[in-house]
Write an enzyme that holds these catalytic residues in place. Structure first.
Site, PDB file in Angstrom:
ATOM      1  N   MET A  34       0.815  -1.211   0.000  1.00 53.07           N
ATOM      2  CA  MET A  34       0.000   0.000   0.000  1.00 53.07           C
ATOM      3  C   MET A  34       0.851   1.265   0.000  1.00 53.07           C
ATOM      4  SD  MET A  34      -3.022  -1.150   2.663  1.00 53.07           S
ATOM      5  CE  MET A  34      -3.974   0.342   2.377  1.00 53.07           C
ATOM      6  N   HIS A  35       0.204   2.383  -0.249  1.00 53.35           N
ATOM      7  CA  HIS A  35       0.705   3.741  -0.033  1.00 53.35           C
ATOM      8  C   HIS A  35       1.740   4.234  -1.045  1.00 53.35           C
ATOM      9  CE1 HIS A  35      -1.287   3.095   3.763  1.00 53.35           C
ATOM     10  NE2 HIS A  35      -0.345   2.294   4.215  1.00 53.35           N
TER      11      HIS A  35
ATOM     12  N   ASP B  47      -2.621  -5.038   0.509  1.00 54.14           N
ATOM     13  CA  ASP B  47      -2.110  -6.328   0.963  1.00 54.14           C
ATOM     14  C   ASP B  47      -2.739  -6.821   2.260  1.00 54.14           C
ATOM     15  OD1 ASP B  47      -0.851  -4.350   2.465  1.00 54.14           O
ATOM     16  OD2 ASP B  47       1.190  -4.972   1.969  1.00 54.14           O
TER      17      ASP B  47
END
Length: 484
Positions: free
Chosen positions: A79-80, A235
């Site tokens: 992520m991110h 995830d």
């Protein structure tokens, strides 16, 4: 057949399941992380495609007929990450990853604007996407001037697979641009970052169809036309789908590169002050809360590198019987920390070393330090309205029974070990591919695995672990005072 693709930090995993959700086979492709400066962590998106090609090539070599029968693909991803594209979908710079903390000043500036916590339901952490883009605006203005689209890592894979600019709710919730309660991009949050909706992909639920596999890729992999690609999940939400952690009261502890204490919720329950992440789940009308630590198995891997031993060798030296804490305390803040401190500048430490401190006692301290970081997360979740009475263990670190005994005793709750099987993010992604392809009931598909074994807290060591946790808890402000 259904295919799950999980884009992790260290590699891509491709997992095939059949209509009974039995795992048929898997393939992997490796990835490296570039750390050119302290606090930086980057990857070239082209390497994600190469690793995905390697993973699918391995599957094609071992299971060509089964791969040819794939009807749906699900995506999971780290992520991110900020994948910045120009008007022709060209990559403008290496992707800044989830554990890149250079944008701490930008994060603090955005977090100081009350609309971010009010609408996103979360602190603006330095690892989130919005402050990374602001860092580029402040430090690489020539790049920002060319920016036309921001994609998360798995959604860049989706673009390559389908040609579509699409994301889904669970991953988008980690950008600081999503109104998490409404499950929609926020014009206010985007505007405060100098962006608008034209810079964002469209949004679907994780169980919905986001596009179809390009004909050229389908032909290369031996698949037919019309293979659907599901929205997928970040995830942790994908791991939750794999574990069946989709209903109120279900929770898991993940010992991966980072560590996560994850709880599913039937309602949106934000509490930014706790530093707990409150995100959309991959299933419609479902949310989840997470306490996140930045170094879990990463801490043990770091120590293994220092000692020139394999992690399994280090944990094996401790034996099977849980020991009382030795007095050596390890703070696992190798990349800063999220829950509960929201501190990108803090760094790790060993405290209490003496002549008797040997390799085994330091290994024990590393495992305990990570367990105590999870205890911090447990308290933070409780302050956000979620109390846990047991968790299921997932991730590579969960192979260490000693570590799980440490976590159970540190948290004071049972830890369940699932029966043999692959229930991680790639499996969850494959489940989402199945749901999208067959329009199946998500809760009927995302069931929990059988429990093989339960590890109970060692009540004879509760007092010792409580005392060790107090030492751990009191060290953070002291360490911050030294390092500031």
């Amino acid at each position: 057949m259904y295919l799950g693709l999980d884009l992790g930090t260290s590699g891509v995993k491709a997992l095939l399941i059949d209509d009974k959700q039995s795992v048929i086979g898997s393939g992997t492709g490796s990835l490296d992380v570039s750390r050119p400066h302290s606090g930086w962590s980057e990857q070239d998106p082209a390497h994600w495609i190469g690793a995905t090609e390697d993973a699918i090539a391995a599957l094609k070599a071992s299971h060509p007929k089964e791969l040819a029968a794939v009807k749906g693909i699900g995506l999971s991803g780290q992520m991110h990450g900020a994948t910045l594209l120009d008007g022709n979908d060209g990559v403008l710079r290496p992707c800044m990853l989830w554990n890149d903390t250079r944008s701490h000043a930008e994060a603090a500036e955005l977090d100081g604007n009350p609309i971010f916590r009010a609408l996103s339901g979360n602190i603006v952490f330095p690892g989130f996407t919005a402050p990374k883009v602001m860092w580029v605006k402040n430090n690489e203005p020539e790049i920002f001037a060319k920016l036309r689209r921001v994609l998360l890592p798995k959604d860049y894979l989706r673009l390559w697979l389908t040609g579509e600019h699409v994301s889904e709710m669970s991953d988008a919730a980690g950008t600081s641009w999503l109104d998490v309660g409404k499950r929609a991009w926020s014009d206010e949050l985007l505007g405060a970052s100098g962006l608008d909706r034209s810079h964002m992909p469209s949004l679907v639920e994780g169980t919905a169809v986001s596009g179809t596999l390009k004909a050229g890729l389908a032909a290369r992999w031996g698949m037919g036309n019309g293979v659907v690609v599901a929205g997928g999940a970040g995830d942790n939400a994908a791991s939750a789908c794999g574990m069946g952690t989709v209903a109120e009261g279900h929770a898991f502890v993940s010992l991966g590169t980072s560590g996560v204490l994850f709880a599913a919720n039937n309602a949106y329950l934000p509490n930014p002050a706790s530093a707990v992440h409150t995100f959309c789940h991959a299933l419609p009308d479902t949310w989840h809360q997470m306490g996140v630590i930045l170094s879990a198995t990463d801490a043990l891997n770091w120590y293994a590198g220092i000692t020139a031993r394999k992690p399994a060798e280090l944990t094996g030296e401790l034996g099977d019987t849980l020991r009382a804490p030795s007095g050596v305390t390890f703070l696992p803040y190798l990349s800063g920390e999220r829950t509960p401190h929201n501190d990108s500048a803090i760094r790790g430490s060993f405290q209490g070393l003496e002549h008797a401190s040997d390799r085994a006692s330091l290994t024990q301290a590393v495992l305990e330090g990570v367990a105590f970081a999870f205890r911090d997360c447990l308290h933070a979740l409780a302050s956000a309205g979620t109390r846990l009475d047991r968790v299921t263990a997932v991730g590579g670190g969960s192979r260490s029974i000693y570590w799980l005994k440490t976590i159970a005793t540190a948290l004071g709750i049972p830890v369940d070990i699932p029966a043999d099987g692959d229930f991680g993010a790639a499996f969850g992604a494959a489940r989402l591919g199945l749901i999208a392809a067959e329009n199946a009931d998500p809760r009927a598909i995302c069931t929990q695995p059988a429990t093989e074994k339960t590890i109970e807290p060692d009540k004879g060591l509760t007092a010792d672990f409580d005392a060790a946790y107090r030492r751990y808890h009191n060290l953070y402000p002291a360490l911050k005072g030294v390092q500031s």
